[in-house]
Design an enzyme around this catalytic site. Structure first.
Site, mmCIF file in Angstrom:
data_model
loop_
_atom_site.group_PDB
_atom_site.id
_atom_site.type_symbol
_atom_site.label_atom_id
_atom_site.label_comp_id
_atom_site.label_asym_id
_atom_site.label_seq_id
_atom_site.Cartn_x
_atom_site.Cartn_y
_atom_site.Cartn_z
ATOM 1 N N HIS A 187 -10.872 5.499 -9.634
ATOM 2 C CA HIS A 187 -12.116 4.739 -9.932
ATOM 3 C C HIS A 187 -12.226 3.423 -11.027
ATOM 4 O O HIS A 187 -12.471 2.769 -10.692
ATOM 5 C CB HIS A 187 -13.171 6.448 -10.736
ATOM 6 C CG HIS A 187 -14.202 5.245 -11.278
ATOM 7 N ND1 HIS A 187 -16.125 5.884 -10.276
ATOM 8 C CD2 HIS A 187 -14.762 4.695 -11.960
ATOM 9 C CE1 HIS A 187 -16.627 4.770 -11.134
ATOM 10 N NE2 HIS A 187 -16.052 4.216 -11.620
ATOM 11 N N GLU A 188 -10.838 3.827 -11.862
ATOM 12 C CA GLU A 188 -10.965 2.916 -12.918
ATOM 13 C C GLU A 188 -10.156 1.980 -12.310
ATOM 14 O O GLU A 188 -10.597 0.501 -12.387
ATOM 15 C CB GLU A 188 -10.385 3.320 -13.946
ATOM 16 C CG GLU A 188 -10.999 3.938 -14.980
ATOM 17 C CD GLU A 188 -12.957 3.798 -15.144
ATOM 18 O OE1 GLU A 188 -12.886 2.260 -15.421
ATOM 19 O OE2 GLU A 188 -13.683 4.438 -15.610
HETATM 20 O O1 GNR Z 1 -18.801 7.952 -17.549
HETATM 21 C C1 GNR Z 1 -18.135 7.932 -16.041
HETATM 22 N N1 GNR Z 1 -18.103 9.604 -15.157
HETATM 23 C C2 GNR Z 1 -17.575 9.670 -14.656
HETATM 24 C C3 GNR Z 1 -17.374 10.650 -13.286
HETATM 25 C C4 GNR Z 1 -16.915 10.477 -12.176
HETATM 26 C C5 GNR Z 1 -16.248 9.791 -11.839
HETATM 27 C C6 GNR Z 1 -15.845 8.556 -12.324
HETATM 28 C C7 GNR Z 1 -16.316 8.374 -13.459
HETATM 29 S S1 GNR Z 1 -16.235 7.178 -14.809
HETATM 30 C C8 GNR Z 1 -17.090 6.658 -15.109
HETATM 31 C C9 GNR Z 1 -17.183 5.475 -16.543
HETATM 32 C C10 GNR Z 1 -17.204 4.195 -15.288
HETATM 33 O O2 GNR Z 1 -18.080 3.465 -14.792
HETATM 34 N N2 GNR Z 1 -16.009 3.439 -15.233
HETATM 35 O O3 GNR Z 1 -15.801 2.775 -14.730
HETATM 36 NI NI NI Z 2 -17.155 2.545 -12.810
#
Ligand code: GNR
Ligand code: NI
Length: 174
Positions: free
Chosen positions: A136-137
């Site tokens: 995700h990041e």
């Molecule tokens: O806080 C976050 N929770 C999350 C939950 C499931 C999959 C990915 C995340 S990342 C997110 C924080 C965020 O926006 N990171 O970019």
């Molecule tokens: Ni995010």
């Protein structure tokens, strides 16, 4: 001194920028990572990419630990070496897409190579929530948000609702 920074929310073109590699991990980068962790903890997130606070550098921070324990992880110039064909589904959220959550499929396991807080080269094998969070990041570093994986209808609905949201600015300086 750590500073809580403002998190940019969708819709905002800044979030679509492709972040640039870091040349060397120095004090400026460490200060940025400190601020990112502080900002992430303050917002109750488990991850944050530098672009979410408006800095287009390939830096992410993650802490998936629970019950008050802290386990901050910093990744500079992360690259995925290996990933699973097998997928796993998590209900994802994003600090740049506040209050919206949706299921996203991603490789269940991945190996990531990166520079740590001290600029040392590391390889980490991740699975489960950590693997999902890293991916995700890393998407943020390419200007990709989790809503890009949803149907056009769902995505449009979310962006429309977010754009109507009155976003109170932190401070107005006149
Ligand atoms: O806080 C976050 N929770 C999350 C939950 C499931 C999959 C990915 C995340 S990342 C997110 C924080 C965020 O926006 N990171 O970019
Ligand atoms: Ni995010």
């Amino acid at each position: 001194m750590m500073t809580i920074r403002n998190i940019i929310t969708e819709p905002n073109e800044i979030l679509r920028q492709v972040s640039k590699p870091v040349q060397a991990v120095g004090n400026e980068e460490r200060k940025l990572m400190d601020d990112m962790l502080e900002t992430m903890y303050a917002a109750n997130g488990i991850g944050l990419a530098a672009i979410q606070i408006g800095i287009p550098k390939r830096i992410i921070v993650i802490d998936i630990s629970k019950d008050g324990k802290k386990n901050p992880m910093c990744f500079v110039n992360p690259t995925i070496k290996n990933k699973d064909k097998e997928k796993t589904t998590y209900e994802e959220g994003c600090l740049s897409v506040p209050n919206y959550f949706a299921e996203v499929d991603r490789p269940k396991y991945c190996e990531v190579e990166y520079l740590d807080y001290n600029g040392e080269n590391k390889i980490l094998e991740a699975e489960g929530l950590l693997a999902t969070c890293i991916q995700h990041e890393m998407d943020h570093l390419e200007g990709i948000l989790f809503i890009d994986y949803l149907s056009k209808l769902k995505k449009t609905m979310i962006v429309k609702k977010l754009s109507k949201r009155k976003n109170p600015p932190d401070r107005i300086i006149v």
